[in-house]
Scaffold this active site. Structure first.
Site, short mmCIF file in Angstrom:
data_model
loop_
_atom_site.label_atom_id
_atom_site.label_comp_id
_atom_site.label_asym_id
_atom_site.label_seq_id
_atom_site.Cartn_x
_atom_site.Cartn_y
_atom_site.Cartn_z
N GLY A 156 10.40 -4.52 1.86
CA GLY A 156 11.48 -3.56 2.02
C GLY A 156 12.63 -3.81 1.07
O GLY A 156 13.28 -4.85 1.15
N ASP A 157 12.81 -2.88 0.12
CA ASP A 157 13.97 -2.91 -0.79
C ASP A 157 13.98 -4.10 -1.75
O ASP A 157 15.05 -4.50 -2.21
CB ASP A 157 15.29 -2.88 0.01
CG ASP A 157 15.42 -1.61 0.84
OD1 ASP A 157 14.63 -0.67 0.60
OD2 ASP A 157 16.29 -1.57 1.72
N CYS A 213 2.95 2.72 9.57
CA CYS A 213 3.17 4.06 9.02
C CYS A 213 3.91 4.94 10.03
O CYS A 213 3.45 5.10 11.16
CB CYS A 213 1.84 4.72 8.63
SG CYS A 213 2.09 6.36 7.94
N PRO A 237 0.83 -1.21 0.00
CA PRO A 237 0.00 0.00 0.00
C PRO A 237 0.86 1.25 0.00
O PRO A 237 1.85 1.34 0.72
CB PRO A 237 -0.78 -0.10 1.32
CG PRO A 237 0.03 -1.01 2.19
CD PRO A 237 0.72 -1.96 1.26
C1 FMN Z 1 4.71 7.20 -0.96
C2 FMN Z 1 4.53 6.06 0.01
C3 FMN Z 1 3.32 5.88 0.63
C4 FMN Z 1 3.12 4.82 1.53
N1 FMN Z 1 1.89 4.64 2.10
C5 FMN Z 1 1.69 3.56 2.90
C6 FMN Z 1 0.39 3.27 3.41
O1 FMN Z 1 -0.59 3.97 3.13
N2 FMN Z 1 0.26 2.19 4.23
C7 FMN Z 1 1.33 1.38 4.55
O2 FMN Z 1 1.16 0.40 5.28
N3 FMN Z 1 2.55 1.62 4.05
C8 FMN Z 1 2.75 2.67 3.23
N4 FMN Z 1 3.99 2.87 2.70
C9 FMN Z 1 5.06 1.89 2.97
C10 FMN Z 1 5.13 0.82 1.89
O3 FMN Z 1 3.95 0.04 1.86
C11 FMN Z 1 6.33 -0.12 2.13
O4 FMN Z 1 6.17 -0.75 3.37
C12 FMN Z 1 7.66 0.62 2.12
O5 FMN Z 1 7.74 1.54 1.06
C13 FMN Z 1 8.84 -0.38 2.02
O6 FMN Z 1 8.75 -1.18 0.87
P1 FMN Z 1 9.58 -0.84 -0.49
O7 FMN Z 1 11.05 -0.82 -0.10
O8 FMN Z 1 9.25 -1.96 -1.41
O9 FMN Z 1 9.13 0.50 -0.96
C14 FMN Z 1 4.20 3.93 1.82
C15 FMN Z 1 5.43 4.13 1.18
C16 FMN Z 1 5.61 5.17 0.28
C17 FMN Z 1 6.94 5.33 -0.40
#
Ligand code: FMN
Length: 328
Positions: free
Chosen positions: A206-207, A105, A17
């Site tokens: 994550g990543d 969050c 999300p």
């Molecule tokens: C712009 C943005 C908005 C996000 N909004 C949410 C959210 O609404 N709910 C949530 O649980 N995590 C949110 N996250 C976190 C992501 O779901 C994820 O846990 C985090 O980006 C790490 O994963 P990644 O390295 O694949 O980006 C958000 C991340 C970003 C960058």
């Protein structure tokens, strides 16, 4: 993993999300490229239930296109009552595969009211919230969390155990603490500790940004699924590359013309789902992501940011395409 959650896949790929990003348009583009399950942007539990029907922004956030794959609605809130009521409303809507509870969050406007990752500092309340969502009946419930608040308070193992005992169907763990926000590297080894501590499925997050990192994350965590967020920005193909990578194959990155084609389609879907002005404002960041890393894109990006309408944006994209055409 329960069939409903995994969408029938052995190793489901989740679109994580992202507030302001994962509306039905973006979800659809990612699903076409192989995301198996998606989650809405986070939605206030109380807002979903109480906001005036006529302009209930929260209901709009929960909008689901009929052709989408299974969709989880992510709720945030710190009051078990509103979580329970919202879970009932989502369940009654009959269009969703489950409820995901936001306990990760780090944004101050969310943690300030005790929601999001602030719940990791109050395990008892977190447990009551999970209980309320599960007791609302109807839909499976998952919990999305971080490793803990900070390095001294990494309690993802405890929270995952609580989630399991309260009846959650799975948990997703982002391998960073709240204090870390998005800095440093996600610690997949610590996600493995959670995976070993519970018997419900654990999704690693994550990543994870391509085939190689997906394989690495899987090897380190032994998780039942992978969730991808930022790597999908401007690159919905990341899901097909991950799927190929998990099957030991390599897949080429998209060409510039494929990226621009995706950007145009994204804009088209935005324009049919919002008014023109909102679509333009919301699309700006996506255009920038689609052309990220393209030589000569910086000046085009700056012009897109101030473009008055989509025609102007399209002229910018065409210019980039013409300039780079010979190299494709
Ligand atoms: C712009 C943005 C908005 C996000 N909004 C949410 C959210 O609404 N709910 C949530 O649980 N995590 C949110 N996250 C976190 C992501 O779901 C994820 O846990 C985090 O980006 C790490 O994963 P990644 O390295 O694949 O980006 C958000 C991340 C970003 C960058």
């Amino acid at each position: 993993m329960n069939e409903l959650w995994s969408n029938g896949r052995d190793m489901p790929l989740f679109l994580a999300p992202m507030a302001g990003i994962t509306d039905w348009v973006f979800r659809l583009l990612c699903e076409e490229q192989g995301a198996d399950i998606a989650t809405t942007e986070m939605i206030s539990a109380q807002g979903l239930v109480t906001a005036k029907k006529a302009n209930n922004a929260y209901r709009l956030l929960a909008r689901r296109a009929p052709f989408e794959k299974p969709l989880l609605v992510q709720l945030f809130g710190a009051d078990p009552y509103w979580i329970g009521e919202a879970a009932r409303a989502v369940s009654a809507a009959g269009r969703f595969a489950g409820i995901d509870l936001n306990m990760g969050c780090p944004a101050r406007k969310v943690t300030g009211s005790g929601s999001g990752s602030a719940l990791m500092r109050d395990e008892r309340l977190a447990g009551r919230i999970i209980h309320a969502a599960v007791a609302a009946g109807g839909l499976p419930v998952s919990v999305k969390m971080r490793l803990g608040w900070d390095e001294e308070h990494e309690n993802a193992v405890t929270l995952a155990r609580i989630a399991e005992s309260e009846g959650a169907s799975f948990v997703t763990v982002h391998g960073r603490t709240t204090v870390q926000q998005y800095s440093g590297q996600a610690d997949w080894e610590k996600i493995a500790l959670v995976r070993r501590a519970v018997s419900i499925p654990v999704v690693a997050n994550g990543d994870i940004a391509g085939g190689e990192s997906a394989r690495e994350a899987l090897r380190a965590t032994g998780c039942a699924g992978l969730a991808v967020g930022r790597a999908a920005l401007g690159d919905p193909w990341v899901f097909s590359r991950i799927r190929a990578g998990l099957q030991g194959q390599e897949m080429a990155a998209p060409t510039l013309s494929e990226r621009l084609q995706m950007a145009r389609r994204h804009a088209y879907l935005m324009r049919i789902s919002r008014d023109e002005r909102t679509a333009l404002l919301e699309m700006r960041k996506f255009f920038a992501w689609y052309i990220k890393g393209v030589p000569g894109a910086a000046s085009v990006r700056a012009r897109i940011t101030t473009a008055a309408d989509f025609e102007e944006v399209d002229a910018c994209l065409r210019e980039l395409e013409d300039r780079r055409g010979d190299e494709q």
